[in-house]
Scaffold this motif. Structure first.
Motif, PDB file in Angstrom:
ATOM      1  N   ALA A  37     -32.638  49.806   7.261  1.00 32.58           N
ATOM      2  CA  ALA A  37     -31.906  50.736   8.121  1.00 32.58           C
ATOM      3  C   ALA A  37     -32.711  52.006   8.362  1.00 32.58           C
ATOM      4  O   ALA A  37     -32.770  52.531   9.481  1.00 32.58           O
TER       5      ALA A  37
ATOM      6  N   SER B  50     -29.746  50.901  13.836  1.00 32.18           N
ATOM      7  CA  SER B  50     -29.652  49.875  12.794  1.00 32.18           C
ATOM      8  C   SER B  50     -28.924  48.644  13.313  1.00 32.18           C
ATOM      9  O   SER B  50     -29.272  47.503  12.960  1.00 32.18           O
TER      10      SER B  50
ATOM     11  N   ARG C 176     -30.896  48.927   2.853  1.00 30.60           N
ATOM     12  CA  ARG C 176     -30.994  50.378   3.069  1.00 30.60           C
ATOM     13  C   ARG C 176     -32.379  50.754   3.587  1.00 30.60           C
ATOM     14  O   ARG C 176     -32.517  51.601   4.492  1.00 30.60           O
TER      15      ARG C 176
ATOM     16  N   ASN D  96     -29.014  44.875  -1.363  1.00 28.29           N
ATOM     17  CA  ASN D  96     -28.595  46.160  -0.798  1.00 28.29           C
ATOM     18  C   ASN D  96     -29.761  47.137  -0.695  1.00 28.29           C
ATOM     19  O   ASN D  96     -29.853  47.922   0.254  1.00 28.29           O
TER      20      ASN D  96
ATOM     21  N   LEU E 179     -22.926  47.215   3.861  1.00 30.19           N
ATOM     22  CA  LEU E 179     -24.101  47.661   4.608  1.00 30.19           C
ATOM     23  C   LEU E 179     -24.308  46.857   5.887  1.00 30.19           C
ATOM     24  O   LEU E 179     -25.325  47.004   6.562  1.00 30.19           O
ATOM     25  N   ARG E 180     -23.363  46.020   6.207  1.00 29.69           N
ATOM     26  CA  ARG E 180     -23.379  45.215   7.434  1.00 29.69           C
ATOM     27  C   ARG E 180     -21.956  45.142   7.973  1.00 29.69           C
ATOM     28  O   ARG E 180     -20.997  45.120   7.192  1.00 29.69           O
TER      29      ARG E 180
ATOM     30  N   PRO F 171     -25.332  50.801   7.607  1.00 33.40           N
ATOM     31  CA  PRO F 171     -25.256  51.346   6.242  1.00 33.40           C
ATOM     32  C   PRO F 171     -23.922  51.993   5.895  1.00 33.40           C
ATOM     33  O   PRO F 171     -23.600  52.115   4.702  1.00 33.40           O
ATOM     34  N   SER F 172     -23.125  52.396   6.892  1.00 30.05           N
ATOM     35  CA  SER F 172     -21.838  53.031   6.608  1.00 30.05           C
ATOM     36  C   SER F 172     -20.769  52.036   6.172  1.00 30.05           C
ATOM     37  O   SER F 172     -19.711  52.423   5.671  1.00 30.05           O
TER      38      SER F 172
END
Length: 358
Positions: free
Chosen positions: A133, A143, A130, A126, A56-57, A51-52
């Motif tokens: 995750a 994750s 999220r 997305n 997101l991948r 998620p960072s």
């Protein structure tokens, strides 16, 4: 064939070395060891759930690991090497060092279906990622234990790289060196996949690592690969054109016309009848592969191309050196420019390049 999570898992179950497992939270997914999963990510363009990251991948595409831009040419393409400073910048081992989660345990391949484009100004998937995750972390996973393959139910063309992976796996197991999105001759396009018989390289891989073949980019991390596959005695090179959005793979004729391949196949899961110009690899509704063979092609221009492929392989082997050994290689040969590097690579045998790492 409908390209859905269910159908793609069935294809993996029938054609890959992976286990299909069921989880009460995540449903069905394919499980692979970490190195096999990294290969899957690179070829398919799938990403580790993170998620960072902006998407997101964390995604490692094949383009990150480019060496040359065109067949029988030696212009470095920005990817593995910095062509000006000649530094190794994107080797797979450097990725392993920068992102330790790549090698951290088994990975689970999740097919995430979605339809539509955006929701609240961002990709609609997305919101799904999220949520996944959060579920991963709350159910005892990291994750990055999950690899996400997006399945756009509105645009089945997006699944072509999945089938590229399947063919690379199949032919590597048969003892062929494989490549996807293959650098090829100017103005002819880019073959989706190619598989090569490379006798000297295969013998050295078996001698030193217990392997017979792999994908070219994996020559940068051979010590991480498991011994598998078999020796290839067919002495042929094969090209493939993959389609999921149509049944027309006639682009492959341009590759055939270069006269460097012995066989050619369209890879079109839903196609019912093969074309006159190539063989056909398709899949039935249960995920079983069907192969209809083509004729033997006229590969009269093969030798020059195979000589270049040997140099192409040497560049990847060279990129597997650690920085100390690589810098020593440059220093001892007074290499400071790209043309000097290429000249030395052409002069060295594949065995000599392997010895640089010892």
């Amino acid at each position: 064939m409908n390209y859905t999570k269910e159908s793609l898992l069935n294809i993996m179950k029938n054609n890959c070395k992976c286990e299909i497992e069921h989880d009460v939270v995540f449903g069905d997914y394919a499980v692979m060891d970490s190195v096999d999963a990294f290969r899957y990510c690179v070829i398919t363009g799938s990403g580790y759930l993170k998620p960072s990251e902006p998407e997101l991948r964390k995604i490692f595409k094949r383009d990150m690991f480019r060496v040359f831009n065109q067949a029988c040419q030696y212009d470095l393409q920005y990817g593995v090497f910095d062509e000006k400073k000649l530094k190794i910048i994107n080797s797979t081992k450097k990725m392993f060092e920068r992102y330790p989660f790549i090698l951290d345990g088994k990975k689970r391949i999740l097919f995430v279906e979605y339809s539509g484009k955006t929701l609240n100004g961002e990709p609609i998937y997305n919101h799904i990622l999220r949520d996944l995750a959060i579920k991963a972390e709350s159910n005892g996973f990291k994750s990055t234990d999950f690899i996400i393959t997006l399945v756009n139910l509105d645009k089945i063309k997006d699944m072509e790289s999945f089938f590229e992976y399947l063919i690379c796996e199949d032919y590597s197991e048969k003892g062929y060196m494989t490549d996807s999105q293959v650098p090829f001759f100017y103005a002819t396009g880019t073959p989706d996949i190619a598989a090569y018989t490379m006798t000297e390289l295969s013998a050295l891989l078996h001698e030193k690592f217990g392997l017979y073949a792999c994908s070219f980019f994996e020559l940068m991390h051979l010590e991480y690969l498991s011994s598998n596959g078999k020796q290839n005695n067919k002495m042929e090179d094969v090209v493939f054109e993959v389609k999921t959005g149509s049944t027309n793979g006639s682009q492959i004729v341009k590759y055939i016309d270069k006269h460097v391949f012995d066989r050619a196949y369209e890879v079109i899961a839903h196609k019912k009848q093969k074309s006159t110009y190539a063989g056909l690899i398709s899949f039935d509704e249960n995920g079983k592969k069907k192969v209809e063979h083509d004729i033997q092609l006229d590969a009269i221009n093969k030798q020059e191309y195979k000589n270049w492929l040997n140099d192409y392989a040497k560049m990847y082997i060279l990129a597997g050196l650690d920085d100390e050994k690589y810098n020593k290689f440059l220093s001892e040969r007074s290499i400071t420019r790209k043309d000097e590097l290429i000249k030395v690579i052409k002069e060295l045998s594949i065995r000599e390049v392997f010895l640089l790492g010892e």
